[in-house]
Design a protein around this motif. Structure first.
Motif, short mmCIF file in Angstrom:
data_model
loop_
_atom_site.label_atom_id
_atom_site.label_comp_id
_atom_site.label_asym_id
_atom_site.label_seq_id
_atom_site.Cartn_x
_atom_site.Cartn_y
_atom_site.Cartn_z
N TYR A 98 0.30 4.13 10.06
CA TYR A 98 0.21 3.19 11.20
C TYR A 98 -1.12 3.10 11.41
CZ TYR A 98 5.12 1.73 10.75
OH TYR A 98 6.27 1.46 10.44
N TYR A 103 -0.86 -5.19 9.06
CA TYR A 103 0.45 -6.23 9.50
C TYR A 103 0.33 -7.08 10.50
CZ TYR A 103 3.87 -2.45 8.08
OH TYR A 103 4.78 -1.33 7.30
N TRP A 118 1.56 -10.62 9.83
CA TRP A 118 3.04 -10.78 10.26
C TRP A 118 3.29 -11.14 11.48
CZ3 TRP A 118 6.51 -11.02 5.82
CH2 TRP A 118 7.82 -10.66 6.47
N PHE A 128 7.28 -6.10 13.84
CA PHE A 128 7.29 -5.33 12.53
C PHE A 128 8.71 -5.02 11.89
CE2 PHE A 128 3.09 -3.13 13.96
CZ PHE A 128 2.20 -4.49 14.00
N HIS A 129 9.31 -6.36 11.75
CA HIS A 129 10.57 -5.85 11.03
C HIS A 129 10.87 -7.40 10.09
CE1 HIS A 129 12.67 -8.67 13.97
NE2 HIS A 129 11.78 -8.22 14.85
N GLU A 161 14.13 -1.01 12.47
CA GLU A 161 13.55 -0.74 11.35
C GLU A 161 12.50 0.32 11.64
OE1 GLU A 161 12.39 -3.96 9.07
OE2 GLU A 161 13.93 -5.25 9.68
N VAL A 190 13.79 5.03 9.83
CA VAL A 190 13.88 5.48 8.59
C VAL A 190 12.50 6.30 8.48
CG1 VAL A 190 12.16 3.49 8.10
CG2 VAL A 190 13.70 4.19 6.15
N HIS A 191 11.84 6.48 9.27
CA HIS A 191 10.54 7.23 9.26
C HIS A 191 10.81 8.65 9.79
CE1 HIS A 191 7.60 4.09 8.67
NE2 HIS A 191 8.03 3.36 9.73
N TRP A 203 16.79 0.74 7.70
CA TRP A 203 16.53 0.76 6.34
C TRP A 203 17.30 1.75 5.38
CZ3 TRP A 203 10.96 -0.26 4.33
CH2 TRP A 203 10.31 -1.21 5.02
N ASN A 244 5.44 2.06 2.87
CA ASN A 244 6.03 1.88 4.20
C ASN A 244 5.87 3.08 5.05
OD1 ASN A 244 6.98 -1.10 4.08
ND2 ASN A 244 7.76 -0.11 2.48
N ARG A 285 -0.23 -16.13 -0.77
CA ARG A 285 -0.71 -15.13 -0.70
C ARG A 285 -0.17 -13.86 -1.54
NH1 ARG A 285 0.21 -13.20 5.42
NH2 ARG A 285 2.46 -12.69 4.95
N LEU A 287 0.37 -1.81 0.36
CA LEU A 287 1.24 -2.68 1.06
C LEU A 287 1.53 -3.47 -0.09
CD1 LEU A 287 -0.39 -3.36 4.43
CD2 LEU A 287 1.73 -2.20 3.92
C1 LIG Z 1 7.45 -0.08 7.70
C2 LIG Z 1 8.79 -0.20 8.14
C3 LIG Z 1 9.91 0.61 8.51
C4 LIG Z 1 8.88 -1.67 8.87
C5 LIG Z 1 7.96 -2.54 8.36
C6 LIG Z 1 8.55 -3.90 7.87
C7 LIG Z 1 7.55 -5.09 7.38
C8 LIG Z 1 7.00 -5.56 8.73
C9 LIG Z 1 6.29 -4.77 6.75
C10 LIG Z 1 6.85 -4.03 5.23
C11 LIG Z 1 5.95 -4.53 4.33
C12 LIG Z 1 4.62 -5.21 4.90
C13 LIG Z 1 3.74 -6.30 4.14
C14 LIG Z 1 2.97 -6.98 4.92
C15 LIG Z 1 3.38 -7.35 6.45
C16 LIG Z 1 4.37 -6.35 7.15
C17 LIG Z 1 5.46 -5.91 6.18
C18 LIG Z 1 6.18 -7.06 5.80
C19 LIG Z 1 1.92 -8.05 4.57
C20 LIG Z 1 2.70 -9.31 4.26
C21 LIG Z 1 0.99 -8.01 5.21
C22 LIG Z 1 -0.30 -8.96 4.69
C23 LIG Z 1 -0.71 -8.34 3.34
O1 LIG Z 1 -1.70 -9.42 2.68
C24 LIG Z 1 0.57 -8.18 2.35
C25 LIG Z 1 1.69 -7.25 3.19
C26 LIG Z 1 2.69 -7.02 2.19
C27 LIG Z 1 3.66 -5.94 2.90
#
Ligand SMILES: CC(C)=CCC[C@@H](C)[C@H]1CC[C@H]2C3=C(CC[C@]12C)[C@@]1(C)CC[C@H](O)C[C@@H]1CC3
Length: 378
Positions: A82, A89, A93, A97-98, A203, A206-207, A233, A257, A316, A349
């Motif tokens: 993190y 993130y 996003w 974060f989910h 979410e 899971v860590h 997860w 992740n 993207r 990512l």
């Molecule tokens: C890690 C855990 C347990 C939860 C987080 C879940 C999601 C919020 C993330 C998982 C993969 C992430 C990616 C991005 C944002 C946050 C997540 C969806 C991006 C879309 C951010 C912008 C980058 O250009 C691409 C990333 C791909 C993965």
């Protein structure tokens, strides 16, 4: 269950590292602005610490020892994940974060908020309850649930940078009376027993190196009769560890992740019961027939776009979108605009996105296994 050795907590060390790496970047408005203000040497240290667990480690040659060594360092691994991923993130996003489900015509942020409201509803959260958010990120869900349910929430998080950002957002939104944040490892919580009326985790658990371990901590700090709700997860029970493709997908999800060891639904259910909970409800929400699947923002399939904004979000993640991002970040690294290692994190990512989507399409993985459970009254 064999006991898991816990990592020694050192909050002073973490705070000092946080100060050097992130400096005042937590005060910046968005992910990109924050990204521009990191300390390069500290970023290098975080990159090395995180990627030592993954570089040159293929799923085909992975041994139990390698997995065990990741589990032994779960807290450092997740904290550095993190440290590296939070700004990306937030940029890509937002502050929740989910994942979430998507109904017909529903916008991204609407879906995200509805997912949080649904959990609050299923748990029966009510005005004035004392609630713990386990692994609260930068506090997006806690802010929404505090407004939706009128509860008071303590957010627990092992990353100082996320806590700083969560605290600032809560102040900005005038929610400091309902929200507070605490640094700590969820495998060894420092709250007294029977502190909270309700506890949720979105979410985040899971860590943990062991679900039974973290659920047992939650059980301990929950009041008798209190409720625990979690979006977990999990690999589905279709996951076959002897199948090389399945293993590769799971390892990609773990690396991308910040997860030391992801387990199957059957293990999640066993763990929550073994911790002492009475399971009231459980369902894989990813199995519901929705207008668009939870993973559509990561899939790079423009046919899934439901609005103009969606086109950019999806673009993207297409081959060309990724090519442009990869090279732009590379150029920004070369001229020193962003610290070295930013591209490596972004590529990781990208791997996360690919493996999450592949796992979903093969019905091997879910980010929304909902469990609602109660601590017995006596
Ligand atoms: C890690 C855990 C347990 C939860 C987080 C879940 C999601 C919020 C993330 C998982 C993969 C992430 C990616 C991005 C944002 C946050 C997540 C969806 C991006 C879309 C951010 C912008 C980058 O250009 C691409 C990333 C791909 C993965």
């Amino acid at each position: 269950m064999a006991p898991i050795a816990l990592e020694n907590e050192d909050h002073d060390r973490d705070a000092a590292f946080n100060k050097v790496l992130h400096g005042k970047s937590a005060e910046e408005r968005g992910g990109i602005r924050s990204m521009l203000k990191k300390d390069p040497a500290a970023q290098k240290a975080a990159i090395e610490e995180y990627f030592k667990h993954w570089d040159n480690k293929a799923a085909s040659t992975e041994t139990e020892e390698i997995r065990e060594s990741r589990k032994a360092e779960y807290a450092t691994l997740t904290r550095h994940y993190y440290n590296l991923a939070t700004d990306i993130y937030e940029y890509g996003w937002g502050s929740c974060f989910h994942f979430c489900r998507f109904a017909y015509g529903e916008g991204f942020y609407q879906g995200i908020a509805r997912h949080e409201h649904f959990l609050a509803h299923m748990m029966g959260l009510r005005d004035g309850m004392k609630v713990l958010d386990v692994g609260c990120g930068v506090g997006g869900p806690a802010r929404e649930i505090a407004k939706f349910s009128g509860v008071n929430i303590t957010g627990l998080n092992n990353n100082d940078y996320q806590i700083e950002r969560a605290t600032r957002y809560a102040q900005k939104e005038g929610l400091s009376n309902q929200l507070s944040f605490r640094k700590g490892d969820f495998m060894q919580m420092s709250f007294p027993p029977e502190t909270f009326d309700a506890i949720y985790a979105i979410e985040a658990t899971v860590h943990a190196p062991s679900l039974e371990g973290v659920y047992s901590q939650i059980f301990r700090v929950l009041k008798p009769g209190g409720v625990f709700g979690v979006y977990e997860w999990l690999m589905t029970d279709d996951y076959d560890n002897s199948n090389p493709e399945h293993r590769e997908i799971r390892l990609g999800i773990e690396q991308g992740n910040g997860i030391s060891n992801m387990v199957k639904i059957s293990e999640g259910l066993r763990a929550i019961k073994a911790a002492g909970f009475e399971l009231e409800f459980h369902e894989n929400l990813a199995d519901r027939q929705d207008a668009r699947p939870w993973y559509y923002p990561l899939d790079g399939d423009l046919r899934m776009a439901g609005s103009i904004g969606d086109i950019l979000t999806i673009a993207r993640m297409t081959k060309w979108g990724r090519f442009v991002a990869h090279n732009t970040i590379g150029a920004a690294e070369r001229i020193g605009l962003v610290p070295k290692g930013t591209r490596k994190t972004a590529d990781s990512l990208g791997l996360a996105a690919d493996c999450l989507v592949a796992g979903a399409k093969l019905h091997l993985f879910t980010p929304m296994y909902l469990m609602v459970a109660r601590k017995p009254k006596s």
